[in-house]
Scaffold this motif. Structure first.
Motif, mmCIF file in Angstrom:
data_model
loop_
_atom_site.group_PDB
_atom_site.id
_atom_site.type_symbol
_atom_site.label_atom_id
_atom_site.label_comp_id
_atom_site.label_asym_id
_atom_site.label_seq_id
_atom_site.Cartn_x
_atom_site.Cartn_y
_atom_site.Cartn_z
ATOM 1 N N THR A 101 64.756 17.238 77.226
ATOM 2 C CA THR A 101 64.549 17.266 78.667
ATOM 3 C C THR A 101 63.170 16.706 78.987
ATOM 4 O O THR A 101 62.267 16.749 78.154
ATOM 5 C CB THR A 101 64.653 18.698 79.236
ATOM 6 O OG1 THR A 101 63.624 19.519 78.662
ATOM 7 C CG2 THR A 101 66.017 19.300 78.963
ATOM 8 N N LYS A 102 63.040 16.172 80.171
ATOM 9 C CA LYS A 102 61.752 15.615 80.596
ATOM 10 C C LYS A 102 61.612 15.853 82.088
ATOM 11 O O LYS A 102 62.498 15.480 82.863
ATOM 12 C CB LYS A 102 61.673 14.126 80.290
ATOM 13 C CG LYS A 102 60.298 13.510 80.542
ATOM 14 C CD LYS A 102 60.320 12.038 80.164
ATOM 15 C CE LYS A 102 58.942 11.401 80.252
ATOM 16 N NZ LYS A 102 58.032 11.905 79.198
ATOM 17 N N LYS A 103 60.515 16.473 82.504
ATOM 18 C CA LYS A 103 60.277 16.732 83.918
ATOM 19 C C LYS A 103 59.320 15.691 84.479
ATOM 20 O O LYS A 103 58.245 15.473 83.937
ATOM 21 C CB LYS A 103 59.710 18.136 84.135
ATOM 22 C CG LYS A 103 59.599 18.507 85.617
ATOM 23 C CD LYS A 103 59.242 19.959 85.805
ATOM 24 C CE LYS A 103 59.226 20.336 87.281
ATOM 25 N NZ LYS A 103 58.905 21.760 87.492
ATOM 26 N N VAL A 104 59.737 15.066 85.554
ATOM 27 C CA VAL A 104 58.919 14.054 86.222
ATOM 28 C C VAL A 104 58.400 14.669 87.512
ATOM 29 O O VAL A 104 59.173 14.949 88.434
ATOM 30 C CB VAL A 104 59.740 12.791 86.530
ATOM 31 C CG1 VAL A 104 58.836 11.700 87.091
ATOM 32 C CG2 VAL A 104 60.468 12.299 85.287
ATOM 33 N N VAL A 105 57.095 14.900 87.586
ATOM 34 C CA VAL A 105 56.517 15.581 88.743
ATOM 35 C C VAL A 105 56.020 14.580 89.772
ATOM 36 O O VAL A 105 55.711 13.434 89.454
ATOM 37 C CB VAL A 105 55.373 16.520 88.322
ATOM 38 C CG1 VAL A 105 55.883 17.615 87.402
ATOM 39 C CG2 VAL A 105 54.241 15.740 87.654
ATOM 40 N N TYR A 106 55.937 15.039 91.001
ATOM 41 C CA TYR A 106 55.371 14.241 92.082
ATOM 42 C C TYR A 106 54.930 15.196 93.183
ATOM 43 O O TYR A 106 55.096 16.422 93.076
ATOM 44 C CB TYR A 106 56.376 13.209 92.601
ATOM 45 C CG TYR A 106 57.612 13.802 93.234
ATOM 46 C CD1 TYR A 106 57.712 13.978 94.613
ATOM 47 C CD2 TYR A 106 58.706 14.198 92.457
ATOM 48 C CE1 TYR A 106 58.854 14.523 95.190
ATOM 49 C CE2 TYR A 106 59.850 14.736 93.025
ATOM 50 C CZ TYR A 106 59.918 14.892 94.389
ATOM 51 O OH TYR A 106 61.046 15.431 94.960
ATOM 52 N N GLY A 117 67.741 15.333 81.750
ATOM 53 C CA GLY A 117 68.321 15.844 80.514
ATOM 54 C C GLY A 117 68.793 17.280 80.589
ATOM 55 O O GLY A 117 69.156 17.868 79.575
ATOM 56 N N SER A 118 68.813 17.878 81.780
ATOM 57 C CA SER A 118 69.139 19.300 81.910
ATOM 58 C C SER A 118 70.639 19.583 81.943
ATOM 59 O O SER A 118 71.058 20.725 81.767
ATOM 60 C CB SER A 118 68.487 19.865 83.175
ATOM 61 O OG SER A 118 68.935 19.161 84.318
ATOM 62 N N ASN A 119 71.450 18.557 82.171
ATOM 63 C CA ASN A 119 72.904 18.763 82.257
ATOM 64 C C ASN A 119 73.594 18.082 81.079
ATOM 65 O O ASN A 119 73.453 16.873 80.874
ATOM 66 C CB ASN A 119 73.448 18.216 83.579
ATOM 67 C CG ASN A 119 74.831 18.738 83.891
ATOM 68 O OD1 ASN A 119 75.743 18.608 83.082
ATOM 69 N ND2 ASN A 119 74.996 19.319 85.067
ATOM 70 N N LYS A 120 74.340 18.851 80.333
ATOM 71 C CA LYS A 120 74.947 18.362 79.091
ATOM 72 C C LYS A 120 75.956 17.242 79.316
ATOM 73 O O LYS A 120 76.172 16.389 78.440
ATOM 74 C CB LYS A 120 75.615 19.524 78.355
ATOM 75 C CG LYS A 120 76.081 19.190 76.947
ATOM 76 C CD LYS A 120 76.623 20.417 76.242
ATOM 77 C CE LYS A 120 77.058 20.068 74.819
ATOM 78 N NZ LYS A 120 77.582 21.257 74.095
ATOM 79 N N SER A 121 76.602 17.205 80.473
ATOM 80 C CA SER A 121 77.648 16.213 80.716
ATOM 81 C C SER A 121 77.115 14.904 81.306
ATOM 82 O O SER A 121 77.877 13.972 81.516
ATOM 83 C CB SER A 121 78.705 16.794 81.655
ATOM 84 O OG SER A 121 78.150 17.041 82.940
ATOM 85 N N HIS A 122 75.811 14.835 81.559
ATOM 86 C CA HIS A 122 75.239 13.668 82.231
ATOM 87 C C HIS A 122 74.630 12.671 81.244
ATOM 88 O O HIS A 122 74.151 13.054 80.172
ATOM 89 C CB HIS A 122 74.160 14.103 83.224
ATOM 90 C CG HIS A 122 74.677 14.865 84.401
ATOM 91 N ND1 HIS A 122 75.871 15.537 84.393
ATOM 92 C CD2 HIS A 122 74.141 15.073 85.634
ATOM 93 C CE1 HIS A 122 76.065 16.125 85.570
ATOM 94 N NE2 HIS A 122 75.019 15.858 86.339
ATOM 95 N N TYR A 123 74.607 11.422 81.658
ATOM 96 C CA TYR A 123 73.889 10.365 80.937
ATOM 97 C C TYR A 123 72.567 10.121 81.669
ATOM 98 O O TYR A 123 72.559 9.942 82.895
ATOM 99 C CB TYR A 123 74.704 9.072 80.923
ATOM 100 C CG TYR A 123 75.932 9.118 80.039
ATOM 101 C CD1 TYR A 123 75.937 8.525 78.781
ATOM 102 C CD2 TYR A 123 77.102 9.742 80.470
ATOM 103 C CE1 TYR A 123 77.071 8.551 77.968
ATOM 104 C CE2 TYR A 123 78.235 9.781 79.669
ATOM 105 C CZ TYR A 123 78.213 9.182 78.423
ATOM 106 O OH TYR A 123 79.346 9.215 77.630
ATOM 107 N N TYR A 124 71.473 10.085 80.930
ATOM 108 C CA TYR A 124 70.146 9.899 81.522
ATOM 109 C C TYR A 124 69.471 8.664 80.930
ATOM 110 O O TYR A 124 69.348 8.541 79.702
ATOM 111 C CB TYR A 124 69.252 11.110 81.262
ATOM 112 C CG TYR A 124 69.723 12.398 81.897
ATOM 113 C CD1 TYR A 124 69.254 12.805 83.145
ATOM 114 C CD2 TYR A 124 70.642 13.232 81.247
ATOM 115 C CE1 TYR A 124 69.676 13.993 83.723
ATOM 116 C CE2 TYR A 124 71.075 14.414 81.822
ATOM 117 C CZ TYR A 124 70.584 14.797 83.054
ATOM 118 O OH TYR A 124 71.006 15.974 83.623
ATOM 119 N N TYR A 125 69.031 7.771 81.795
ATOM 120 C CA TYR A 125 68.247 6.606 81.382
ATOM 121 C C TYR A 125 67.007 6.558 82.284
ATOM 122 O O TYR A 125 67.133 6.497 83.506
ATOM 123 C CB TYR A 125 69.041 5.310 81.548
ATOM 124 C CG TYR A 125 70.197 5.164 80.594
ATOM 125 C CD1 TYR A 125 70.068 4.419 79.425
ATOM 126 C CD2 TYR A 125 71.426 5.767 80.857
ATOM 127 C CE1 TYR A 125 71.132 4.274 78.540
ATOM 128 C CE2 TYR A 125 72.497 5.633 79.980
ATOM 129 C CZ TYR A 125 72.350 4.885 78.828
ATOM 130 O OH TYR A 125 73.400 4.746 77.961
#
Length: 324
Positions: A101-106, A117-125
């Motif tokens: 998982t990676k948190k992008v803050v703003y 990366g928090s949802n197992k069914s998702h694809y993250y790029y």
């Protein structure tokens, strides 16, 4: 030597900009396709004139018959990884752990964030580029998708803000000054709304606000004391207190495009409160609530553009307040 360094910086800036244009152009091509269904769009920025941080978010659907559009976005995200200072990829077959998982803050004080990366069914790029003119700032691009029936449900983010290193250097005193007396994050669980905030000393406190018939507003509570005794909304003062707190939480939630469920939950609670208890209000209180909701709608339309559902819910709340 100085000239050589300046030339290298200029070349690096050009390469970085070119890589970002590849992603942006691919996104514009995909979102402009006639088969793509736009679901929602938001554009948070800390200020309209020269923003120091922002989050541009689009939610859309791609039909299964046009899966090549998914490939186009993935290829654009992967194409210039060597030009990025960091990237993050996660697919459904990856093991779920904190490393994936990676948190992008703003936000002005990094108070908002999108967790990848928090949802197992998702694809993250996602890929990250530093701002050439300011090494403490970075552009983050993320494309997220998952299968939903006969469509691909997609999210696209362009987030601009501090690099993780710069974010960590922000002192608690600065945090307290920027967030003085204001909450940092709102969450809604069932009938319980919890608002995290920082006090003037930089200490985190919690405020619990329950908004159902069997609930009661609580005062500011410590982290170890977040329980309120149940009670019903029985008078106009209790109504106005809960309405005001829901308003503040809603205006905060619409700044974060990743908090769709929270936005919907808060809008629903406002409608329910107006429907069930508006008879307790005086004419002046009704007028105040109506004008407040109109103002909320105007602010929302500038931040969360094109969300017909949220706009409709706020209009419904006004209708339940009646004409008297």
């Amino acid at each position: 030597m100085k000239q050589i360094i300046l030339t290298m910086v200029a070349m690096w800036a050009t390469v970085s900009a070119s890589a970002q244009e590849t992603i942006q152009n691919a996104y514009q091509k995909v979102i402009g396709n006639s088969t793509v269904e736009l679901l929602s769009r938001s554009d948070y920025q800390d200020r309209t004139d020269s923003p120091t941080t922002y989050c541009k978010f689009t939610e859309f659907k791609i039909p299964e018959s046009n899966k090549n559009l998914i490939k186009q976005m993935e290829q654009a995200m992967l194409k210039d990884q060597d030009r990025a200072y960091s990237f993050f990829i996660r697919k459904p077959d990856a093991k779920m752990n904190t490393l994936n998982t990676k948190k992008v803050v703003y936000g002005p004080n990094n108070e908002y964030g999108v967790t990848l990366g928090s949802n197992k069914s998702h694809y993250y790029y996602s890929t990250f580029f530093k701002e050439p003119s300011d090494s403490t700032r970075r552009h983050a691009y993320a494309f997220v998708w998952f299968k939903e029936g006969m469509d691909f449900h997609c999210y696209y983010y362009h987030i601009y803000g501090m690099t993780p290193e710069a974010a960590k250097s922000v002192t608690m005193n600065s945090l307290s000054s920027l967030a003085k007396g204001n909450r940092i994050r709102s969450t809604l669980s069932g009938n319980t709304l919890i608002i995290e905030r920082y006090d003037e000393q930089g200490n985190k406190t919690l405020q619990q606000v329950s908004v159902s018939d069997d609930s009661k507003t609580a005062d500011d509570l410590s982290v170890d004391d977040v329980t309120a005794k149940p009670s019903k909304v029985t008078n106009d003062v209790e109504f106005m207190t809960q309405f005001g707190l829901l308003r503040v939480a809603f205006l905060d939630a619409i700044k974060d495009p990743s908090q769709k469920m929270l936005q919907v939950g808060l809008a629903t609670k406002i409608v329910a409160l107006c429907k069930d208890h508006s008879s307790l209000l005086t004419y002046g209180e009704r007028t105040t609530c109506k004008n407040t909701i109109l103002d909320m709608t105007n602010i929302m339309n500038k931040t969360v553009r094109g969300d017909i559902y949220l706009e409709g819910m706020l209009k419904q709340a006004i209708d339940y307040l009646g004409k008297k």
